[in-house]
Write a protein that holds these residues in place. Sequence first.
Motif, PDB file in Angstrom:
ATOM      1  N   LEU A  80       0.754  -1.209   0.154  1.00  0.00           N
ATOM      2  CA  LEU A  80      -0.073   0.080   0.223  1.00  0.00           C
ATOM      3  C   LEU A  80       0.966   1.181  -0.034  1.00  0.00           C
ATOM      4  O   LEU A  80       2.007   1.537   0.700  1.00  0.00           O
ATOM      5  CB  LEU A  80      -0.963  -0.223   1.241  1.00  0.00           C
ATOM      6  N   ASP A  81       0.353   2.387  -0.519  1.00  0.00           N
ATOM      7  CA  ASP A  81       1.151   3.582  -0.528  1.00  0.00           C
ATOM      8  C   ASP A  81       0.684   4.151   0.675  1.00  0.00           C
ATOM      9  O   ASP A  81      -0.367   4.076   1.154  1.00  0.00           O
ATOM     10  CB  ASP A  81       0.788   4.385  -1.878  1.00  0.00           C
ATOM     11  N   GLN A  82       1.683   4.954   1.138  1.00  0.00           N
ATOM     12  CA  GLN A  82       1.697   5.822   2.507  1.00  0.00           C
ATOM     13  C   GLN A  82       0.389   6.919   2.200  1.00  0.00           C
ATOM     14  O   GLN A  82      -0.139   7.179   2.996  1.00  0.00           O
ATOM     15  CB  GLN A  82       2.851   6.812   2.736  1.00  0.00           C
ATOM     16  N   SER A  83      -0.055   7.146   1.015  1.00  0.00           N
ATOM     17  CA  SER A  83      -1.169   8.107   0.673  1.00  0.00           C
ATOM     18  C   SER A  83      -2.460   7.525   1.375  1.00  0.00           C
ATOM     19  O   SER A  83      -3.405   8.279   1.543  1.00  0.00           O
ATOM     20  CB  SER A  83      -1.282   8.539  -0.716  1.00  0.00           C
ATOM     21  N   THR A  84      -2.495   6.309   1.459  1.00  0.00           N
ATOM     22  CA  THR A  84      -3.754   5.567   2.073  1.00  0.00           C
ATOM     23  C   THR A  84      -3.921   6.027   3.379  1.00  0.00           C
ATOM     24  O   THR A  84      -5.036   6.359   3.844  1.00  0.00           O
ATOM     25  CB  THR A  84      -3.546   3.891   2.228  1.00  0.00           C
ATOM     26  N   VAL A  85      -2.840   6.078   4.253  1.00  0.00           N
ATOM     27  CA  VAL A  85      -3.054   6.629   5.480  1.00  0.00           C
ATOM     28  C   VAL A  85      -2.991   8.216   5.743  1.00  0.00           C
ATOM     29  O   VAL A  85      -3.655   8.559   6.616  1.00  0.00           O
ATOM     30  CB  VAL A  85      -1.855   5.948   6.353  1.00  0.00           C
ATOM     31  N   THR A 131      -7.829   3.762  -1.016  1.00  0.00           N
ATOM     32  CA  THR A 131      -6.830   2.805  -0.555  1.00  0.00           C
ATOM     33  C   THR A 131      -5.974   2.633  -1.948  1.00  0.00           C
ATOM     34  O   THR A 131      -6.238   2.054  -3.140  1.00  0.00           O
ATOM     35  CB  THR A 131      -7.453   1.358  -0.405  1.00  0.00           C
ATOM     36  N   SER A 132      -4.502   3.210  -1.685  1.00  0.00           N
ATOM     37  CA  SER A 132      -3.382   3.168  -2.829  1.00  0.00           C
ATOM     38  C   SER A 132      -2.480   2.479  -2.953  1.00  0.00           C
ATOM     39  O   SER A 132      -2.070   2.010  -2.174  1.00  0.00           O
ATOM     40  CB  SER A 132      -3.053   4.922  -2.819  1.00  0.00           C
ATOM     41  N   LEU A 133      -2.395   1.921  -4.067  1.00  0.00           N
ATOM     42  CA  LEU A 133      -1.022   0.934  -4.135  1.00  0.00           C
ATOM     43  C   LEU A 133       0.192   1.616  -4.202  1.00  0.00           C
ATOM     44  O   LEU A 133       0.484   2.956  -4.459  1.00  0.00           O
ATOM     45  CB  LEU A 133      -1.179   0.286  -5.691  1.00  0.00           C
ATOM     46  N   ASN A 134       1.223   0.911  -3.843  1.00  0.00           N
ATOM     47  CA  ASN A 134       2.502   1.341  -3.725  1.00  0.00           C
ATOM     48  C   ASN A 134       3.471   1.366  -4.942  1.00  0.00           C
ATOM     49  O   ASN A 134       4.661   1.869  -5.103  1.00  0.00           O
ATOM     50  CB  ASN A 134       3.366   0.551  -2.564  1.00  0.00           C
ATOM     51  N   GLN A 135       2.848   0.995  -5.972  1.00  0.00           N
ATOM     52  CA  GLN A 135       3.803   0.889  -7.328  1.00  0.00           C
ATOM     53  C   GLN A 135       4.311   2.322  -7.604  1.00  0.00           C
ATOM     54  O   GLN A 135       5.234   2.133  -8.396  1.00  0.00           O
ATOM     55  CB  GLN A 135       2.743   0.253  -8.376  1.00  0.00           C
ATOM     56  N   GLY A 136       3.514   3.293  -7.372  1.00  0.00           N
ATOM     57  CA  GLY A 136       4.067   4.646  -7.819  1.00  0.00           C
ATOM     58  C   GLY A 136       5.588   4.749  -7.100  1.00  0.00           C
ATOM     59  O   GLY A 136       5.934   5.850  -7.492  1.00  0.00           O
TER      60      GLY A 136
END
Length: 506
Positions: free
Chosen positions: A203-208, A240-245
């Motif tokens: 998960l990307d930090q932007s989720t939190v 809920t964002s993916l960390n692929q970025g």
Amino acid sequence: MQDKPDQGAKNTARRHFLAQVASTGAAAGAAIALPVMAQNNNEGPRMSKAVANQPSLSQAIANYAVNLKYEDIPPEVARTTKRIILDTIGCAIGGYTAGPARIAQKLADNVSAKKGATVLCTGQKTTPEMAVFANGVMIRYLDFNDGFISSGGSGHPSDSLAALLTPAELNGKSGRDLITAMVLTYEVFGKIIDVLNTRLMGLDQSTVLGLASVVGAGKLMGLSKEQLTNAIGITVGGNTSLNQGRVGTLSNWKSYACAEASRKAIFSAQMAQAGMTGPNEVFEGRDGFFNVINNKKTFKPAPFGSAPLSITLAFTKRFALGQYSQTVAQAAMEARAFIKNADEIAEINLNVSRGAIHVMAASPDKWRPQTHETADHSMPYSTGVIFMYGSLDETYYEDPYLHDAKLLDLVAKVKVIPSEEADRREAEINLCDLELVLKSGARHKVRVEYHRGHAKNPMTDAEMEEKFRGLAHKHLKADRINALLKYLWALEDQSRAGDIIALTRV
């Protein structure tokens, strides 16, 4: 007209079933029907983990938020918060002419609102959510704003300032209100990231960060506990964002992800304020975050407001570089004293945590970055730059440096090695043991535990101002910088925190 034999049998069975329901009650009918539904689901229904008469996680966060007052914040924590706000504003000014920032400003310029919000530096008036987005990109672009690392994950909670400045401006909130909201966003971000292993989950930090932003924004907008609970449900359910970025060759999205999360957060808060409802059990529910995203595992954060407050654990960056390389950059600066020029170097060994490697040295492109975003998230590249040039700033993340053959040859000499000790201590420090091997055979070692800017090795106020001036002087005259610094150092005495935005006007 008579029923066909088979149809008549079905009708007879149906009448018999209805008669049974009528004689035994609706509950008996439900008892007959529900097992059939369960038989069609091999796993059975996933049940809510909410406990009767206990608040959901969303409600617990909302309750803490609406009750937090400036008077509850210890003076030393309020002062730390002022320093972080000052640092973040400096980073935004420094990044305002970057390519991604210009894109965001152009998008913001295409829309307007009856009650417009203001974009930092440009003075543009736009919709609240687009102001938040543009300001968020500016804050993040240089990768120079603060960091937060825990055993669960990491991130940059100061990104949330973008979601706080706009409601502070539009609602005429004071400096104390802004400080309170900033403490709040850090507390939500930190306590959640402590127990949610975003890195392991992909998960990307932007989720939190989106969750933290909506809570702080909602506080400044005056949302009730119920409204804020709804806003949290809307945000978590839709962000809920993916960390692929943040892996491989990095794109502009590294700078955009948290800005986008804050843009969604401000709109979630607006919707909730207007009466829109959201899922109360967005974490605990059958198809909520715990079950679907966190592999059917609950997490229980420490009580919000409990010591230590999360904002006291964040660190300021001395270098415009990903947070896992702050100790590495400092170690390289210190080790450079052992050489006269980079031609003497045979090998550079960096012993760091696996978490640091995962973020900043996990793929070949970190040794030959092709984009600004990859370069400022590259441990070997930044190490090579420091040994070659003796300094490190954003100019080294662009051409001609990215394709400088001599520099890249030096970068190729950097080896990144997992350290068991660094792994064990990652939640406390970002340990780096650097070994410099010279062609002469000499070996020199430098160990950095707490880099300059860490909570246990903080920058002085003078160093904070020096960093701020270095970022702002390209765009603001000295008297404007002085006025802005004076305002920020006395933020708790300011009646309108939104004046910060006007003071950044270029």
